[in-house]
Design an enzyme around this catalytic site. Structure first.
Site, PDB file in Angstrom:
ATOM      1  N   PRO A 146       0.801  -1.294   0.089  1.00  0.00           N
ATOM      2  CA  PRO A 146      -0.136  -0.027   0.073  1.00  0.00           C
ATOM      3  C   PRO A 146       0.902   1.304   0.040  1.00  0.00           C
ATOM      4  CG  PRO A 146      -0.540  -1.414   2.021  1.00  0.00           C
ATOM      5  CD  PRO A 146       0.550  -1.952   0.903  1.00  0.00           C
ATOM      6  N   VAL A 147       0.521   2.233  -0.890  1.00  0.00           N
ATOM      7  CA  VAL A 147       1.284   3.434  -1.002  1.00  0.00           C
ATOM      8  C   VAL A 147       1.016   4.342   0.409  1.00  0.00           C
ATOM      9  CG1 VAL A 147       1.487   5.600  -2.208  1.00  0.00           C
ATOM     10  CG2 VAL A 147       1.368   3.497  -3.496  1.00  0.00           C
TER      11      VAL A 147
ATOM     12  N   GLY B  86       7.113   1.114   3.528  1.00  0.00           N
ATOM     13  CA  GLY B  86       8.058   1.179   2.663  1.00  0.00           C
ATOM     14  C   GLY B  86       7.941   1.161   1.127  1.00  0.00           C
ATOM     15  N   SER B  87       6.567   1.544   0.694  1.00  0.00           N
ATOM     16  CA  SER B  87       6.600   1.148  -0.869  1.00  0.00           C
ATOM     17  C   SER B  87       7.159   2.114  -1.542  1.00  0.00           C
ATOM     18  CB  SER B  87       5.004   1.598  -1.097  1.00  0.00           C
ATOM     19  OG  SER B  87       4.877   2.832  -1.420  1.00  0.00           O
TER      20      SER B  87
ATOM     21  N   ALA C 138      10.463   3.070  -1.079  1.00  0.00           N
ATOM     22  CA  ALA C 138      11.654   2.437  -0.864  1.00  0.00           C
ATOM     23  C   ALA C 138      11.808   1.125  -1.678  1.00  0.00           C
ATOM     24  CB  ALA C 138      12.407   2.206   0.358  1.00  0.00           C
ATOM     25  N   ALA C 139      10.685   0.221  -1.636  1.00  0.00           N
ATOM     26  CA  ALA C 139      10.748  -1.063  -2.091  1.00  0.00           C
ATOM     27  C   ALA C 139      10.736  -0.802  -3.818  1.00  0.00           C
ATOM     28  CB  ALA C 139       9.465  -1.754  -1.690  1.00  0.00           C
TER      29      ALA C 139
ATOM     30  N   ASP D 143      14.470   2.633   5.926  1.00  0.00           N
ATOM     31  CA  ASP D 143      13.588   1.992   5.049  1.00  0.00           C
ATOM     32  C   ASP D 143      14.346   1.186   3.795  1.00  0.00           C
ATOM     33  OD1 ASP D 143      11.701   3.083   6.512  1.00  0.00           O
ATOM     34  OD2 ASP D 143      10.367   3.612   4.665  1.00  0.00           O
TER      35      ASP D 143
END
Ligand code: PMV
Length: 311
Positions: free
Chosen positions: A98-99, A104-105, A107-108, A149
């Site tokens: 989820p944003v 950590g969206s 950074a991922a 993150d």
């Protein structure tokens, strides 16, 4: 075609204080992922980045300099000494993280993007290099990120993080379970980090003491995790949440979910990440997980996942 992915993350202890040099603990969450594919495009087509989940198509030459996806591509290519004008690539991004949820969206996506480009160009980078590149993207999102993150996501291991110190990964002696509840309200990391900074500048003595308390909680939590003393973690999480409340980074939605988790038998609960929205986490036994999950949905959580740490 090359494909790479990156996991989400949870900050278990120490958010916000970590920005001020106190230790924090974060763990990877492999139940959610960002995935990037890189394919060769027609000659002369240039580089196009497609972010499917948010319905965006960005052409490299046309994007603003601070557009995070093309910014990450450009930094990666510069690091690999590749001329972006000589490349014709279609880059496609999808993510189940989820944003603005504190998982950590951003950074991922950056880590998956860097890994996929490296794989496609046959130029692998190690975790430290990937993390350093992703940190630059984090700076666009958060202004003054601690770096936790990008570190936990690039290393994909439990991380004890202290800004300016070498990365320490550590072992989880006895696995434990967390229920992660999404308030459905976007977390406001940039705003909460800026507000904490302003409050700290007004009253450094008080806030430094709070950061110290949070740092000690992170240290005690690491010891407990390494010793397999999981029963100690619940109270430490709740103590950490009390400090976060005092930092004014919680929210009514987070508090409602935290109270619901505790009432359903969680051993401890707290927000995770920047706060003001996003996700909360609750420590549960495997037997209690379903009950706490149901209680969180009943209390208004938008999405609830159960994840094992060290499993
Ligand atoms: O909201 P997230 O998941 O990006 O986490 C932010 C964590 C903070 O400690 C509040 C900021 C930071 O840079 O470490």
């Amino acid at each position: 075609m090359s494909c790479a992915s990156a996991v989400g993350k949870i900050i278990l202890f120490g958010e916000h204080a970590v920005v001020y040099g106190r230790p924090a603990i974060a763990v990877p969450v492999s139940d959610v992922r960002a995935t990037v594919t890189v394919e060769s495009a027609e000659r002369g087509a240039g580089i196009t980045v497609v972010a499917r989940d948010i319905g965006r198509t960005i052409r490299m030459g046309e994007a603003a300099a601070d557009e995070p996806l093309t910014f990450t591509v450009r930094n990666t290519l510069t690091c690999l000494a590749c001329d972006e004008r000589a490349l014709d690539l279609n880059v496609t991004i999808t993510s189940t993280i989820p944003v603005a949820g504190g998982l950590g969206s951003g950074a991922a996506v950056a880590v998956a993007l860097i890994r996929a480009l490296c794989a496609h160009l046959g130029r692998p980078l190690d975790a430290a290099q990937v993390s350093a590149l992703a940190y630059r993207t984090e700076m666009l999102f958060h202004g003054t990120p601690s770096g936790i993150d990008n570190t936990v996501i690039a290393y994909e291991q439990p991380v004890y993080f202290k800004k300016g110190y070498p990365i320490e990964t550590f072992a989880v002696r006895t696995p434990f379970w967390l229920v992660v509840g999404d308030t459905g309200r976007p977390g406001l990391t940039k705003e909460s980090v800026a507000d904490v900074r302003a409050a700290w500048q007004r009253n450094p003595t008080h806030y430094n003491a709070l950061f110290d308390t949070i740092g000690h909680l992170a240290d005690r939590a690491r010891q407990a995790i390494e010793a397999g003393e999981i029963a100690l973690l619940g109270p430490l999480m709740s103590e950490n949440q009390a400090c976060l409340r005092e930092l004014d980074v919680s929210s009514p939605e987070l508090e409602r979910l935290i109270a619901a988790a505790l009432a359903a038998g969680a051993a401890g609960a707290k927000l995770s990440g920047g706060g003001r929205g996003g996700n909360m986490i609750a420590l549960v036994t495997p037997e209690r997980a379903a009950r706490v999950q149901a209680a969180l949905y009943e209390a208004g959580a938008k999405q609830v996942i159960v994840t094992g740490v060290g499993v």
